[in-house]
Every structure is written in structure tokens, then in C-alpha cells.
Design an enzyme around this catalytic site. Structure first.
Site, mmCIF file in Angstrom:
data_model
loop_
_atom_site.group_PDB
_atom_site.id
_atom_site.type_symbol
_atom_site.label_atom_id
_atom_site.label_comp_id
_atom_site.label_asym_id
_atom_site.label_seq_id
_atom_site.Cartn_x
_atom_site.Cartn_y
_atom_site.Cartn_z
ATOM 1 N N ASP A 1 27.889 24.178 44.744
ATOM 2 C CA ASP A 1 26.606 23.468 44.699
ATOM 3 C C ASP A 1 26.771 22.086 45.295
ATOM 4 O OD1 ASP A 1 26.394 25.596 42.432
ATOM 5 O OD2 ASP A 1 24.362 24.950 42.921
ATOM 6 N N CYS B 1 29.411 34.122 39.926
ATOM 7 C CA CYS B 1 28.006 33.831 40.185
ATOM 8 C C CYS B 1 27.522 34.614 41.409
ATOM 9 C CB CYS B 1 27.797 32.331 40.367
ATOM 10 S SG CYS B 1 26.066 31.863 40.182
#
Ligand code: RI2
Length: 312
Positions: free
Chosen positions: A196, A127
Site C-alpha cells: 500500500d 491478501c
């Protein structure tokens, strides 16, 4: 009154603003702007309106606890304020403090994480994490000779942002498709990914596919590091709350018109990696084991954390 907040929430939802750290800073800044521009009537009305503003922001992306922590850090003194002016000033001040703390945390993680990189290392990342990319760039700036494999990170393709950032920094970077992870892991020395959310038992909630990197790293005996600011640790998970895994639009995966009628699409954009697959959490406080998340949260939040238990 809620124009700026709604605009920020829309940019976060549409991923014009993305990355758990960036959305947290955007959320906190929006709360500070809201309070700074507030021309309402009473303290009671402000408390109601600031709660509405918080909800608008928090509904934008459900998985990253960083957004919740950024908004909560901005409004933490509103309840105890004795006047409208004291309440609005506290939000303006606390949101600025959070933004500064969050940005400096990324820099601190880069310095600490770069020490775990040796010259000659081949690194894999997934990512586009400002914390993980920061570690890689800092190691390069220190003169360490590294090569990087960056996954495409379908369906949104954040890996293309990572290869752009790393190549512009002069780093030897190769883009791979997500399904190449286990094959390429054989030639990898270390993995650095972002976060996250980190749950109270040390599980890592990160971009979909992260758990596959962790599994492949474990099989290949490759060191797996999660680069995460401690405000991504989730107090609510201490008391049993589950992290919501965001599902996004089907058209992010494929143009539905290309599929036979009746074929469904499932697009979860985060997954959970159990603590046992994580060698280290690289944080602004230092290198932590996943097992220390509870203690860090209790030390940072103090008695406040148990009030959350009663509220949750
Ligand atoms: P930083 C991103 O999610 C990725 O999952 C990344 O690992 C994580 O946020 C943390 O990013 P998305 O916003 O805070 O791309 O390290 O869905 O920048």
C-alpha cells in the site's frame, strides 16, 4: 458538482473499489472526470473546487499513499495554469497519463518479478495484490511449474479473491488461514506480497499480517518480495510524517452481539514490515533494495520533493 467524486470516494471507503493500485486509478479518473465536466466560473473558483474534490477522495482511505499520489499527479499543473481552460485540460490529461502509467507498471512488475520464480517453486502470497498476483500468473503463463498458498487475509477475506483469480488461471492454489502462515512457511520457497505504501527508509506498509509472513520467512530463510509500483513510495515519510494505519469497522471482525458486554474490538487493517525483512522490492523500474527508496523518490520527484518538506 462533486457527485462523481463523492461516489468514487464512497466506493473506495466501502471497499467496492479496493487494492492500492485500483484506488489510485479510481481517484485519478474521478479527478479527470471532475475537471472535464467542470462548468464553474473562474480559475480561482476551479482551484478551490479541485482542492475540495481532492480532499473528498483523500479522506476515503488514509493508508495507501497511492491514492494521494494519483490525485496529486492529476492536479500537479493546476497551480501554474494561466486560464480555466488550461487548468481543466491539464487535469484531464494528467489523470489519463497517471492511469495509463499505473496500469503499465503492474504489467512491467509481472514481467520482472516472474524472472525471480523458478519451476518447482512453492509460493506464498497474502491478501489480494494485483501486482503480486500478476507476478505469479506471469510465471505460470511462462510455463513454470508452481504451487501457491494464499492466506485468507481476515477480516475482509481478500484471499478468496486471490484463490479465485489463480484457480481461474489454472494455477495450483491452496487457501490457508492466516494463523497457518508459520507452519506452511516450512514448505514455501518464496513469498510475493503487494504494497500500500513504502516509506522512505524502505519499510513496507501492507495488509495486516504481512509482517508475520516476513518474520516467518526470515526465520525459515525464505525469500520475501514486495511487488510495488514506485508511486507507492511515500515522500512525506522522508520528512518524518507517520503513515496512518487505517482501522475499520468492528463488525468486519465479528458480530459484536456475539461478544460479552464491555469486550472491545481493535481492527487495524495494515501493518508495517521493517526493511531488514524484505529481500527485494519488485518495481516497474526493476529489482530494488529497500535502501534505495529515498534515491528513487528524489530522482523521480526532483526539487519538488523538498517543497513537500516545506509544506508538510
Ligand atoms: P495492489 C490491498 O489493500 C492489499 O493490502 C494489497 O497488498 C495492496 O492493497 C496492494 O494492492 P486493500 O485495498 O495495488 O485490500 O497490488 O485494503 O492491487
Amino acid at each position: 458538482m462533486f457527485k462523481t467524486v463523492k461516489g468514487t470516494a464512497s466506493d473506495i471507503k466501502d471497499m467496492k473499489i479496493r487494492g492500492a493500485g485500483r484506488i489510485a486509478r479510481a481517484g485519478a479518473s474521478a479527478m479527470g472526470t471532475f475537471a472535464g465536466n467542470y462548468r464553474g466560473g473562474s480559475l480561482t473558483e476551479f482551484r478551490k473546487d479541485i482542492d475540495t474534490a481532492a480532499k473528498i477522495l483523500l479522506d476515503s482511505r488514509p493508508t495507501a499513499v497511492s491514492l494521494w499520489n494519483g490525485v496529486r499527479a492529476s492536479t500537479k499543473d493546476v497551480g501554474s495554469a494561466s486560464s480555466l481552460e488550461e487548468a481543466t485540460e491539464s487535469v484531464v490529461r494528467n489523470s489519463a497519463v497517471f492511469v495509463e502509467m499505473s496500469s503499465s507498471a503492474v504489467d512491467q512488475i509481472a514481467k520482472i518479478g516472474a524472472k525471480r520464480v523458478q519451476s518447482g517453486d512453492t509460493i506464498m502470497t497474502h491478501c489480494n495484490s494485483s501486482a503480486a498476483v500478476g507476478v505469479i500468473k506471469e510465471a505460470h503463463f511462462q510455463g513454470k511449474d508452481i504451487k501457491v498458498y494464499a492466506t485468507e487475509s481476515r477480516p475482509w477475506g481478500q484471499g478468496l479473491l486471490t484463490v479465485k483469480e489463480l484457480s481461474e488461471a489454472g494455477i495450483d492454489v491452496t487457501l490457508i488461514i492466516d494463523s497457518a502462515v508459520r507452519s506452511v512457511m516450512k514448505r514455501t520457497d518464496k513469498v510475493f506480497v503487494g504494497a500500500d505504501t513504502v516509506t522512505s527508509n524502505g519499510a513496507l506498509i501492507n495488509k495486516i499480517g504481512t509482517s508475520q509472513l516476513a518474520l516467518a520467512a526470515d526465520e525459515a530463510r525464505v525469500q520475501f518480495n514486495a511487488c510495488t509500483e514506485t508511486y507507492k513510495f511515500s515522500p512525506m515519510t522522508m520528512f518524518g510524517d507517520m503513515v496512518t494505519i487505517e482501522e475499520r469497522g468492528h463488525d468486519e471482525v465479528v458480530d459484536p452481539a456475539r461478544l460479552p458486554k464491555g469486550v472491545k474490538i481493535f481492527n487495524p487493517v495494515f501493518d508495517s514490515t521493517p526493511a531488514k525483512y524484505i529481500d527485494a522490492l519488485i518495481t516497474e523500474l526493476g529489482i530494488l533494495s529497500p535502501g534505495s527508496v529515498y534515491d528513487v523518490m528524489v530522482r523521480q520527484l526532483g526539487e519538488d520533493i523538498f517543497r513537500m518538506r516545506d509544506d508538510s
